[in-house]
Design an enzyme around this catalytic site. Structure first.
Site, mmCIF file in Angstrom:
data_model
loop_
_atom_site.group_PDB
_atom_site.id
_atom_site.type_symbol
_atom_site.label_atom_id
_atom_site.label_comp_id
_atom_site.label_asym_id
_atom_site.label_seq_id
_atom_site.Cartn_x
_atom_site.Cartn_y
_atom_site.Cartn_z
ATOM 1 N N ASP A 123 8.041 -89.140 -39.279
ATOM 2 C CA ASP A 123 6.656 -88.907 -39.701
ATOM 3 C C ASP A 123 6.653 -88.069 -40.977
ATOM 4 O O ASP A 123 7.685 -87.526 -41.407
ATOM 5 C CB ASP A 123 5.876 -88.194 -38.595
ATOM 6 C CG ASP A 123 4.353 -88.282 -38.783
ATOM 7 O OD1 ASP A 123 3.902 -88.955 -39.727
ATOM 8 O OD2 ASP A 123 3.636 -87.658 -37.980
ATOM 9 N N LYS A 124 5.479 -87.939 -41.543
ATOM 10 C CA LYS A 124 5.234 -87.120 -42.732
ATOM 11 C C LYS A 124 3.950 -86.338 -42.506
ATOM 12 O O LYS A 124 3.027 -86.816 -41.839
ATOM 13 C CB LYS A 124 5.135 -88.026 -43.963
ATOM 14 C CG LYS A 124 4.497 -87.389 -45.199
ATOM 15 C CD LYS A 124 3.042 -87.806 -45.324
ATOM 16 C CE LYS A 124 2.411 -87.206 -46.574
ATOM 17 N NZ LYS A 124 0.928 -87.420 -46.564
ATOM 18 N N HIS A 125 3.897 -85.129 -43.046
ATOM 19 C CA HIS A 125 2.683 -84.316 -42.929
ATOM 20 C C HIS A 125 2.389 -83.662 -44.277
ATOM 21 O O HIS A 125 3.296 -83.190 -44.958
ATOM 22 C CB HIS A 125 2.843 -83.227 -41.868
ATOM 23 C CG HIS A 125 1.639 -82.329 -41.768
ATOM 24 N ND1 HIS A 125 0.526 -82.673 -41.032
ATOM 25 C CD2 HIS A 125 1.361 -81.120 -42.331
ATOM 26 C CE1 HIS A 125 -0.371 -81.706 -41.136
ATOM 27 N NE2 HIS A 125 0.106 -80.768 -41.926
ATOM 28 N N SER A 126 1.116 -83.643 -44.651
ATOM 29 C CA SER A 126 0.678 -82.995 -45.892
ATOM 30 C C SER A 126 -0.155 -81.771 -45.570
ATOM 31 O O SER A 126 -0.930 -81.771 -44.608
ATOM 32 C CB SER A 126 -0.145 -83.969 -46.737
ATOM 33 O OG SER A 126 -0.744 -83.294 -47.837
ATOM 34 N N THR A 146 -7.377 -87.812 -43.465
ATOM 35 C CA THR A 146 -6.956 -89.198 -43.239
ATOM 36 C C THR A 146 -7.846 -89.888 -42.219
ATOM 37 O O THR A 146 -8.211 -91.058 -42.375
ATOM 38 C CB THR A 146 -5.486 -89.230 -42.788
ATOM 39 O OG1 THR A 146 -4.671 -88.662 -43.812
ATOM 40 C CG2 THR A 146 -5.028 -90.647 -42.508
ATOM 41 N N ARG A 197 -8.581 -68.427 -34.720
ATOM 42 C CA ARG A 197 -8.118 -68.036 -36.057
ATOM 43 C C ARG A 197 -9.177 -68.327 -37.104
ATOM 44 O O ARG A 197 -9.373 -67.559 -38.048
ATOM 45 C CB ARG A 197 -6.835 -68.792 -36.413
ATOM 46 C CG ARG A 197 -5.602 -68.348 -35.639
ATOM 47 C CD ARG A 197 -4.462 -69.330 -35.837
ATOM 48 N NE ARG A 197 -4.133 -69.495 -37.247
ATOM 49 C CZ ARG A 197 -3.624 -70.614 -37.769
ATOM 50 N NH1 ARG A 197 -3.383 -71.665 -36.991
ATOM 51 N NH2 ARG A 197 -3.351 -70.688 -39.056
ATOM 52 N N SER A 215 1.226 -74.143 -35.926
ATOM 53 C CA SER A 215 0.122 -75.085 -35.742
ATOM 54 C C SER A 215 0.520 -76.486 -36.190
ATOM 55 O O SER A 215 0.315 -77.471 -35.476
ATOM 56 C CB SER A 215 -1.102 -74.604 -36.532
ATOM 57 O OG SER A 215 -2.177 -75.509 -36.392
ATOM 58 N N LYS A 235 2.306 -79.870 -33.059
ATOM 59 C CA LYS A 235 1.794 -81.234 -32.858
ATOM 60 C C LYS A 235 2.865 -82.268 -33.190
ATOM 61 O O LYS A 235 2.949 -83.318 -32.538
ATOM 62 C CB LYS A 235 0.543 -81.450 -33.711
ATOM 63 C CG LYS A 235 -0.625 -80.558 -33.307
ATOM 64 C CD LYS A 235 -1.889 -80.882 -34.068
ATOM 65 C CE LYS A 235 -1.874 -80.383 -35.495
ATOM 66 N NZ LYS A 235 -1.994 -78.921 -35.589
ATOM 67 N N LYS A 236 3.676 -81.982 -34.214
ATOM 68 C CA LYS A 236 4.727 -82.923 -34.588
ATOM 69 C C LYS A 236 5.835 -82.967 -33.530
ATOM 70 O O LYS A 236 6.370 -84.032 -33.220
ATOM 71 C CB LYS A 236 5.304 -82.547 -35.954
ATOM 72 C CG LYS A 236 4.296 -82.628 -37.089
ATOM 73 C CD LYS A 236 3.682 -84.017 -37.219
ATOM 74 C CE LYS A 236 2.703 -84.131 -38.350
ATOM 75 N NZ LYS A 236 2.073 -85.470 -38.426
#
Length: 435
Positions: free
Chosen positions: A80-83, A120, A168, A183, A187-188
């Site tokens: 996967d990828k996360h930004s 997204t 937060r 955080s 999830k990943k």
């Protein structure tokens, strides 16, 4: 476990044991802590930070607070990828099907817009019928049969993160590196990934405007993810102008379809998408080198295979099967489209990318409050990149608005977000570094 004792020790700067962190997060997920206790813990972490060992323990505890996805029956590397978020950043929409077309399985769990940055999920919701929260069985089926699925977080995936983040958000503790790290990564990890590539944005349109802070965050994310057993790297990318030539929801979805059709070559977006595709393929062992990986990814695009994967994913998740062939039938257009003229002749030399994102919100394309409904039609397209020579009166973008008054306001605002100079500017590389 006595919550106030854990809070006191972190308040006093002590390093917490993994067992204490696990107990505290388990109690948080079970609803056994008050908002005051959660807020006090977050503030203690904000002031005193966490060691890498503590941050790994926090991330794992949050990942274990709910379900963990299993992919044992899928004979592909799980990646996967996360930004960290930007303006005109629709990389995930093209990257997931490109990576899937090259042999990866990409169970991509994405988010909505946050602040001035686009989300997204909001972009995908401009597609009629697309289900962003399918049940677990359908999610698994789509990933297995197409190679990728882009959906939203379910309530059973890292639920402790949802409650901690809500506190937060109202206690001024969002910008804590350990809490941001936990955080994102919880999830990943819960998604069952084997490899992960992170896009850490830096610039005036990013949450991290300072290069040094972006590198600290990237280093934290990479070290903690690797410490938790997921092979991870991070690219630091420029966000001093919109990444794509569109900013909004349906307009960015059109941008995605144009990209998959091969109509966005030699752009900053092209550079970023293929840099991440190459990193994912090398990290997962599918390719031996970045050059080989980029070649595979570009072939997946030019052959039409990536577009086929995207179309099948959309169809299986409830969207139209012919979206790519007939985008105008499904992606709503705003009633008013208005060009934004250049105020003077010269070179586009600087951009307030954050301002562009805020202008999308002002048009109705983002949220001021969590309950706000988005107008998916509005935004900007045909945004010219920095370094473009323009003549006075020539369009630098096209506004998509719900009415004429909104279009006038947005056009005036956008013009102010760009600086035009007599001298050609030096441009910042879109890929600023690898960690």
């Amino acid at each position: 476990m006595i919550p106030q004792e854990i809070i006191r020790r972190k308040r006093d700067g002590d390093e917490l044991a993994a067992a204490d962190i696990q107990s505290f997060i388990a109690a948080l997920a079970a609803g056994q802590l008050s908002e005051g206790q959660i807020g006090a813990f977050a503030m203690a972490v904000w002031f005193n930070g966490m060691s890498r060992t503590e941050t790994v323990a926090l991330t794992l505890a949050m990942a274990d607070s709910g379900d963990r996805l299993q992919w044992a029956d899928i004979d592909r590397p799980i990646a996967d990828k996360h930004s960290t978020g930007g303006v005109g950043d629709n990389v995930s929409l093209m990257l997931a099907p490109i990576a899937a077309a090259c042999g990866l399985a990409v169970p991509m769990i994405s988010g909505r817009g946050l602040g001035h940055t686009g989300g997204t999920l909001d972009k995908l919701e401009s597609i009629p019928g697309y289900m962003i929260t399918p049940d677990a069985d359908l999610f698994h089926k789509v990933v297995k049969e197409t190679g990728c699925a882009i959906i939203g977080q379910t309530g059973t995936l890292a639920p402790a993160d949802g409650r901690l983040y809500a506190v937060r958000d109202v206690t001024a503790t969002v910008d804590s590196i350990p809490l941001i790290t936990a955080s994102i990564l919880s999830k990943k990890l819960a998604a069952g990934l084997e490899t992960l590539v992170l896009d850490v944005k830096v610039g005036n349109g990013a949450f991290m405007a300072d290069r040094g802070q972006a590198e600290i965050l990237a280093q934290s994310l990479v070290e903690v993810a690797n410490g938790a057993g997921v092979k991870t790297s991070a690219l630091i990318t420029d966000m001093n102008q919109p990444l794509a030539d569109s900013a909004g929801n349906a307009v960015e979805m059109r941008n995605c379809l144009d990209f998959l059709a091969g109509r966005k070559k030699d752009t900053r977006l092209d550079i970023v998408v293929f840099a991440f595709a190459a990193e994912m393929l090398v990290k997962s062992g599918v390719a031996a080198s970045p050059d080989e990986a980029e070649g595979m990814a570009r072939q997946a695009l030019s052959s039409g295979k990536a577009a086929e994967v995207f179309a099948r994913m959309v169809s299986m998740l409830g969207g139209p099967a012919d979206l790519i062939e007939n985008p105008d039938r499904y992606l709503a257009r705003a009633p008013v489209e208005k060009p934004v003229p250049a105020a003077r002749s010269g070179w586009l030399s600087a951009c307030d990318a954050r301002g562009v994102g805020v202008s999308v919100i002002d048009l109705g394309g983002g949220r001021r409050h969590p309950a706000d409904r988005i107008d998916h039609r509005v935004g900007f397209s045909e945004l010219l990149p920095l370094g473009t020579r323009v003549n006075a009166g020539e369009p630098i973008a096209l506004v998509h608005a719900a009415d004429e008054a909104a279009a006038e306001r947005a056009a005036a605002a956008l013009a102010l977000h760009y600086r035009i100079t007599e001298d050609r500017p030096g441009l910042t590389p879109v890929i600023a570094g690898l960690i």
